[in-house]
Design a protein around this motif. Structure first.
Motif, PDB file in Angstrom:
ATOM      1  N   ALA A  48       0.840  -1.211   0.000  1.00  0.00           N
ATOM      2  CA  ALA A  48       0.000   0.000   0.000  1.00  0.00           C
ATOM      3  C   ALA A  48       0.873   1.259   0.000  1.00  0.00           C
ATOM      4  N   ALA A  49       1.953   1.219   0.744  1.00  0.00           N
ATOM      5  CA  ALA A  49       2.845   2.394   0.787  1.00  0.00           C
ATOM      6  C   ALA A  49       3.577   2.572  -0.538  1.00  0.00           C
ATOM      7  N   LEU A  50       4.023   1.448  -1.142  1.00  0.00           N
ATOM      8  CA  LEU A  50       4.740   1.533  -2.414  1.00  0.00           C
ATOM      9  C   LEU A  50       3.840   2.034  -3.537  1.00  0.00           C
ATOM     10  N   ALA A  51       2.547   1.777  -3.434  1.00  0.00           N
ATOM     11  CA  ALA A  51       1.608   2.191  -4.491  1.00  0.00           C
ATOM     12  C   ALA A  51       1.427   3.706  -4.560  1.00  0.00           C
ATOM     13  N   GLN A  52       1.889   4.404  -3.550  1.00  0.00           N
ATOM     14  CA  GLN A  52       1.729   5.864  -3.537  1.00  0.00           C
ATOM     15  C   GLN A  52       2.635   6.562  -4.556  1.00  0.00           C
ATOM     16  N   LYS A  53       3.687   5.895  -5.009  1.00  0.00           N
ATOM     17  CA  LYS A  53       4.607   6.472  -5.990  1.00  0.00           C
ATOM     18  C   LYS A  53       4.929   5.429  -7.043  1.00  0.00           C
ATOM     19  N   GLN A  54       5.275   5.905  -8.249  1.00  0.00           N
ATOM     20  CA  GLN A  54       5.622   4.974  -9.317  1.00  0.00           C
ATOM     21  C   GLN A  54       7.064   4.496  -9.215  1.00  0.00           C
ATOM     22  N   ILE A  55       7.951   5.364  -8.691  1.00  0.00           N
ATOM     23  CA  ILE A  55       9.362   4.997  -8.587  1.00  0.00           C
ATOM     24  C   ILE A  55       9.868   5.363  -7.204  1.00  0.00           C
TER      25      ILE A  55
ATOM     26  N   PHE B 200      13.458   5.594  -4.977  1.00  0.00           N
ATOM     27  CA  PHE B 200      14.913   5.541  -4.969  1.00  0.00           C
ATOM     28  C   PHE B 200      15.373   4.868  -3.676  1.00  0.00           C
ATOM     29  N   ILE B 201      16.560   4.317  -3.713  1.00  0.00           N
ATOM     30  CA  ILE B 201      17.010   3.408  -2.654  1.00  0.00           C
ATOM     31  C   ILE B 201      17.004   4.077  -1.279  1.00  0.00           C
ATOM     32  N   ASP B 202      17.392   5.384  -1.216  1.00  0.00           N
ATOM     33  CA  ASP B 202      17.410   6.048   0.092  1.00  0.00           C
ATOM     34  C   ASP B 202      15.988   6.228   0.632  1.00  0.00           C
ATOM     35  N   GLU B 203      15.019   6.542  -0.274  1.00  0.00           N
ATOM     36  CA  GLU B 203      13.613   6.666   0.137  1.00  0.00           C
ATOM     37  C   GLU B 203      13.073   5.303   0.569  1.00  0.00           C
ATOM     38  N   LEU B 204      13.463   4.269  -0.179  1.00  0.00           N
ATOM     39  CA  LEU B 204      12.971   2.920   0.083  1.00  0.00           C
ATOM     40  C   LEU B 204      13.413   2.434   1.474  1.00  0.00           C
ATOM     41  N   GLU B 205      14.649   2.731   1.812  1.00  0.00           N
ATOM     42  CA  GLU B 205      15.138   2.312   3.124  1.00  0.00           C
ATOM     43  C   GLU B 205      14.389   3.018   4.245  1.00  0.00           C
ATOM     44  N   THR B 206      14.126   4.315   4.056  1.00  0.00           N
ATOM     45  CA  THR B 206      13.375   5.064   5.070  1.00  0.00           C
ATOM     46  C   THR B 206      11.948   4.529   5.188  1.00  0.00           C
ATOM     47  N   LEU B 207      11.295   4.280   4.043  1.00  0.00           N
ATOM     48  CA  LEU B 207       9.924   3.755   4.023  1.00  0.00           C
ATOM     49  C   LEU B 207       9.870   2.379   4.685  1.00  0.00           C
ATOM     50  N   PHE B 208      10.825   1.532   4.374  1.00  0.00           N
ATOM     51  CA  PHE B 208      10.842   0.165   4.906  1.00  0.00           C
ATOM     52  C   PHE B 208      10.907   0.180   6.437  1.00  0.00           C
ATOM     53  N   LEU B 209      11.766   1.026   6.981  1.00  0.00           N
ATOM     54  CA  LEU B 209      11.901   1.100   8.440  1.00  0.00           C
ATOM     55  C   LEU B 209      10.618   1.611   9.089  1.00  0.00           C
ATOM     56  N   ARG B 210       9.895   2.480   8.378  1.00  0.00           N
ATOM     57  CA  ARG B 210       8.662   3.057   8.941  1.00  0.00           C
ATOM     58  C   ARG B 210       7.491   2.087   8.858  1.00  0.00           C
ATOM     59  N   VAL B 211       7.415   1.305   7.762  1.00  0.00           N
ATOM     60  CA  VAL B 211       6.213   0.476   7.519  1.00  0.00           C
ATOM     61  C   VAL B 211       6.390  -0.956   8.040  1.00  0.00           C
ATOM     62  N   CYS B 212       7.591  -1.524   7.832  1.00  0.00           N
ATOM     63  CA  CYS B 212       7.789  -2.951   8.137  1.00  0.00           C
ATOM     64  C   CYS B 212       8.295  -3.140   9.575  1.00  0.00           C
ATOM     65  N   SER B 213       7.390  -3.283  10.483  1.00  0.00           N
ATOM     66  CA  SER B 213       7.760  -3.416  11.894  1.00  0.00           C
ATOM     67  C   SER B 213       8.159  -4.836  12.259  1.00  0.00           C
ATOM     68  N   HIS B 214       7.864  -5.827  11.386  1.00  0.00           N
ATOM     69  CA  HIS B 214       8.148  -7.235  11.702  1.00  0.00           C
ATOM     70  C   HIS B 214       9.272  -7.805  10.851  1.00  0.00           C
ATOM     71  N   THR B 215       9.910  -6.974  10.003  1.00  0.00           N
ATOM     72  CA  THR B 215      10.920  -7.464   9.054  1.00  0.00           C
ATOM     73  C   THR B 215      12.199  -6.666   9.228  1.00  0.00           C
ATOM     74  N   SER B 216      13.354  -7.374   9.122  1.00  0.00           N
ATOM     75  CA  SER B 216      14.639  -6.687   9.246  1.00  0.00           C
ATOM     76  C   SER B 216      14.968  -5.959   7.941  1.00  0.00           C
ATOM     77  N   GLU B 217      15.903  -5.003   8.033  1.00  0.00           N
ATOM     78  CA  GLU B 217      16.290  -4.197   6.869  1.00  0.00           C
ATOM     79  C   GLU B 217      16.961  -5.041   5.800  1.00  0.00           C
ATOM     80  N   GLU B 218      17.459  -6.229   6.193  1.00  0.00           N
ATOM     81  CA  GLU B 218      18.109  -7.108   5.211  1.00  0.00           C
ATOM     82  C   GLU B 218      17.126  -7.626   4.175  1.00  0.00           C
ATOM     83  N   ALA B 219      15.839  -7.479   4.419  1.00  0.00           N
ATOM     84  CA  ALA B 219      14.824  -7.919   3.443  1.00  0.00           C
ATOM     85  C   ALA B 219      14.719  -6.969   2.254  1.00  0.00           C
ATOM     86  N   ILE B 220      15.470  -5.864   2.288  1.00  0.00           N
ATOM     87  CA  ILE B 220      15.509  -4.996   1.099  1.00  0.00           C
ATOM     88  C   ILE B 220      16.479  -5.639   0.126  1.00  0.00           C
TER      89      ILE B 220
END
Length: 894
Positions: free
Chosen positions: A640-647, A649-669
């Motif tokens: 749902a969060a990824l659907a808000q934008k079409q593209i 970038f890796i720095d945005e993705l890392e920030t988004l992942f930490l905010r949304v994925c509370s049950h998954t480690s950052e290594e899942a990127i």
């Protein structure tokens, strides 16, 4: 029978001047000269021509009028009115005209009389003669001064108008007479002399016999060197100069404009030879007595007062002199002031301008102007107030006086002298590198040029010798000195504030990157700053970091060209990238590492930290690492969060992942985990896998619109190599045309707005190919040549669009500058300094302001003057292009 002078016709001054200029001095010659020839002369109008024709018709009547002897044309009529003697001077119109060409300086008056006449506007002799009856009423003129002026005027008139006599009846060899008449005509713009006067002058110098044998040029030179011509020549030169002094270049131009009928170089040389002029450091000065010469003439008038003045110019104080003569300090000051008024303008007065502008101690002033004696300096100090400005490069830049060039030379000489005594090894190295700033040097070449520089300037070689190893250590850490990829050294000054203002280092925070990445991301900035490769950029950043007092995060310049920005380690980031890409081939991994961090693949493959870290996961030609997937509880929120934008970038993705994925480690990127949720993760960005390949994704993301404004797109998108490839392909295929800076229209929109189909645009390209004869061009420079063609008319004056259409041709390279694009068929020559060199080769050397106007006017750009100055200074071609001196634009001396 003697010829009849045209003066007997009583013509106007204009008519008489025209005839004399044509060499018509007699009535007989005038009668045989066609009127058509006279009518073709300069300054001849219908009225003047009619006057000459009427004089010829009434010739008999005019010749019957009584003849006034030339000896009596200047008449001093003395009438006594009470006790005052009044003199009335009567002149002919021709004599008045001649007097108007002579300055009152020829009268050699005292300072008081000279200043009063100047104040009353009597700067030429004709005005003085007219003012004789009212001299006694002028404020500031006493009886003594009035008598002085009247005697000087009478003496001058007698010398110039009485001495010529009347040679009309005398026996003068006809050939000599004709030559003297011709010479009188040629000399008229310089000195209004009759041929009879020239005859008497030659006779007085016993040169008549030789004059008959002289060639024309030799006779002219002889006449110009006659002592009797000193005064009229002085008057002529005074009229061309300002206060008796003028720069040689300006004087040459003024002489050219006069269009003298003989060589003006001879006139200048003979005036210098005869002592009328003095040549001094590129300046031409009217001869004046210096203080010593004038003092010897004046001391006879009052021996005691002259002695007091002498003591003053020798530096004694008012009190010391007063004690010696047993009078007060004030009395000594009054006597000195009175004596100073008796001096005319002297040679030293030529230097009053810099004396009054700058505060120069005596020793320094005499070093700058050694032609001024110590007594002459004291004379200036008594006559003028001392200046306040300290003489340095900054104050000299605002000084516009006559001696600016000399003072600039003096500063250079003074700096050179100081340098010889105090210069350091580091300063010599700096100057050598600046002098060769456009040519990278090896350490051996630098050493050779270093010692050659020392020897050429007479520096102490023993004191300035260095050890080559010590030099290398110094260069690696010295500011503004850079090494390129070939380990060659160059001078490259860049302001730290400019670097940190232009480069967003936050993009690279907590990364170990190569300077290649920044060099690749900021090509325009690298061109602007004159940085030629990533190794040079490394040293520029190193100097900037050392100069910057506070940074938001640490920048560590580790080894060339590696930079560690923030907190990062190469082994950890290598493993992180592998987790994102696994499974990935050997070549693909190192290609991705180069794209992400800018480190060339051969360098990263040889780096043991990187190689050893990832090599343990290498099996069967692939890097494979077990990576965690995304926890099922986080999949839906992440989608749902990824659907808000079409593209993303890796720095945005890392920030988004930490905010949304509370049950998954950052290594899942990683690529595997994102592929499982329907997304493609590339090295620096991620997008919905439904788009397919990256090429198709960019097609849908950007290239479906009719209008694309690149300024509105994310800068990181424009930096992607894949996007740049797609964009260039679209332009080459003419799918999109740039119609304004960074604004593109689709084919359909171009046809709708401009009525141009693809085949029309191809036709424009073919048409323009015939106009690429110059090395540099664009739509603006070629517009006037092609604007009448029907296809060009459809562009509606849009020369930017024409430039972009031309740019899309094979073999055409472009160069972006402020306000426009400049094109060339030779990509190697596309630089501002090369363009300036070309302009100077075509139009000649020019000032910086003119260059700015010419370049921007030709190409419709807005390149500022300071930018042109910077490029020419860095290229070392300043003097080949510009007439300005380099100092005001911040150059370093080399």
């Amino acid at each position: 029978m003697a010829e009849i002078s045209i003066e007997r016709l009583h013509l106007s001054v204009r008519a008489s001047n025209v005839l004399h200029r044509m060499g018509i001095h007699s009535v007989e010659k005038l009668q045989v000269t066609p009127m058509e020839k006279i009518a073709a002369q300069r300054n001849i109008g219908v009225k003047t021509l009619g006057e000459i024709q009427a004089a010829l018709r009434d010739l008999d009547t005019l010749l019957k009028q009584p003849v006034t002897s030339k000896r009596r044309s200047v008449r001093l009529e003395e009438d006594l009115q009470g006790e005052e003697e009044e003199r009335v001077i009567t002149l002919t119109e021709k004599q008045r005209e001649e007097l108007s060409k002579h300055s009152i300086e020829e009268l050699n008056l005292s300072v008081r009389s000279y200043r009063v006449l100047c104040r009353e506007g009597c700067r030429t002799l004709d005005r003085v003669v007219l003012a004789v009856p009212v001299f006694s009423t002028l404020r500031g003129l006493g009886k003594k001064s009035v008598d002085e002026i009247k005697e000087a005027v009478a003496r001058w008139l007698n010398e110039h108008f009485e001495e010529a006599g009347d040679l009309s009846e005398a026996t003068v060899e006809e050939g000599l007479k004709s030559r003297l008449q011709e010479l009188s005509t040629e000399l008229h713009p310089v000195a209004a002399l009759r041929w009879e006067q020239l005859y008497h002058y030659l006779e007085a110098e016993q040169l008549l016999q030789q004059a008959q044998q002289f060639e024309k040029q030799e006779l002219l030179r002889t006449v110009l060197l006659l002592p009797q011509l000193k005064r009229p020549l002085r008057s002529f030169w005074e009229g061309l100069s300002r206060h008796g002094v003028i720069a040689e270049a300006i004087l040459s131009e003024r002489l050219r404009i006069l269009e003298l009928p003989f060589d003006s170089t001879m006139l200048l040389e003979t005036s210098i030879e005869s002592g009328v002029l003095i040549q001094n450091r590129g300046m031409i000065l009217l001869y004046r007595d210096n203080f010593e010469e004038a003092y010897r003439k004046i001391r006879k008038q009052d021996e005691r007062a002259a002695q007091i003045l002498r003591l003053r110019v020798e530096g004694q104080t008012l009190q010391d002199i007063g004690d010696r003569f047993q009078v007060s300090r004030e009395r000594i000051r009054q006597i000195t002031a009175r004596m100073m008024q008796k001096f005319p303008l002297l040679f030293e007065d030529y230097f009053s301008e810099p004396y009054q502008h700058f505060y120069l101690p005596k020793s320094r002033f005499l070093q700058a102007f050694p032609e001024v004696s110590a007594e002459g300096y004291e004379f200036l100090s008594l006559r003028y107030p001392h200046g306040k400005a300290e003489l340095d490069t900054e104050s000299l830049s605002t000084y516009t006086g006559l001696w600016r060039r000399r003072l600039r030379e003096f500063l250079v000489e003074e700096n050179a002298k100081n340098a010889r005594e105090n210069i350091s090894k580091a300063e010599v190295v700096k100057r050598v590198l600046i002098a060769n700033r456009n040519t990278p040097l090896s350490i051996e070449e630098l050493e050779e040029k270093y010692y050659r520089y020392i020897e050429a300037r007479g520096y102490q070689k023993e004191r300035l010798q260095f050890n080559i190893r010590t030099l290398e250590n110094y260069l690696r850490n010295a500011p503004n000195i850079v090494y390129n990829r070939e380990n060659l050294i160059r001078w490259c000054p860049v302001r730290a504030s400019r670097l940190f203002e232009a480069i967003d280092f936050r993009r690279y925070q907590n990364m170990a990157i190569s300077a290649d990445l920044i060099f690749r991301d900021y090509p325009d900035l690298m061109e602007e700053l004159g940085i030629l490769d990533s190794h040079e950029l490394f040293y520029v950043i190193k100097s900037a970091v050392a100069a910057q007092t506070s940074l938001a995060f640490r920048i560590w310049c580790r080894r060339v060209p590696m930079l560690v920005i923030g907190e990062a380690s190469e082994d950890e980031q290598a493993l992180k990238l592998l987790r994102e890409l696994s499974p990935v081939s050997f070549q693909a991994y190192y290609a991705a590492y180069e794209e992400r961090y800018g480190v060339r693949r051969e360098s990263s493959q040889r780096n043991p930290l990187i190689y050893n870290t990832v090599n343990q996961y290498y099996t069967d030609g692939m890097y494979v690492i077990d990576v965690p997937g995304i926890d099922p509880r986080d999949v839906q929120p992440l989608r749902a969060a990824l659907a808000q934008k079409q593209i993303w970038f890796i720095d945005e993705l890392e920030t988004l992942f930490l905010r949304v994925c509370s049950h998954t480690s950052e290594e899942a990127i990683n690529a595997v985990a994102f592929r499982a949720i329907g997304y493609t993760l590339n090295t620096t960005y991620a997008y919905d896998a439904a788009y397919g390949t990256a090429l198709r994704f960019f097609e849908q993301l950007v290239f479906t619109a009719d209008k694309i404004n690149l300024e509105l797109l994310d800068r990181r998108l424009l930096d992607l190599a894949m996007f740049a490839t797609v964009l260039e392909k679209k332009k080459q295929n003419l799918d999109y045309i740039e119609t304004a800076p960074r604004v593109l229209l689709s084919r359909r929109k171009v046809e709708e707005v401009y009525g141009l189909k693809v085949e029309d645009i191809r036709a424009i390209q073919t048409l323009m190919s015939a106009y690429y004869e110059l090395p540099y061009f664009n739509g603006r420079s070629l517009w006037n040549k092609v604007k009448k063609f029907p296809l060009i008319r459809r562009l509606r004056g849009n020369d930017w669009m024409l430039t972009c259409i031309m740019r899309q041709q094979v073999g055409i390279s472009s160069f972006s500058v402020a306000g426009g694009l400049i094109l060339s068929r030779n990509s190697a020559s596309l630089s501002l300094s090369r363009m300036c060199e070309w302009l100077a080769a075509v139009r000649g050397r020019m000032s910086l302001q003119v260059l700015e106007k010419e370049l921007n006017g030709l190409f419709g750009t807005r390149v500022p003057a300071y930018k042109l100055a910077e490029k020419l200074r860095n290229s070392g071609n300043w003097n080949q292009v510009l007439t300005d001196t380099e100092e005001p634009y911040g150059s370093d001396e080399a």
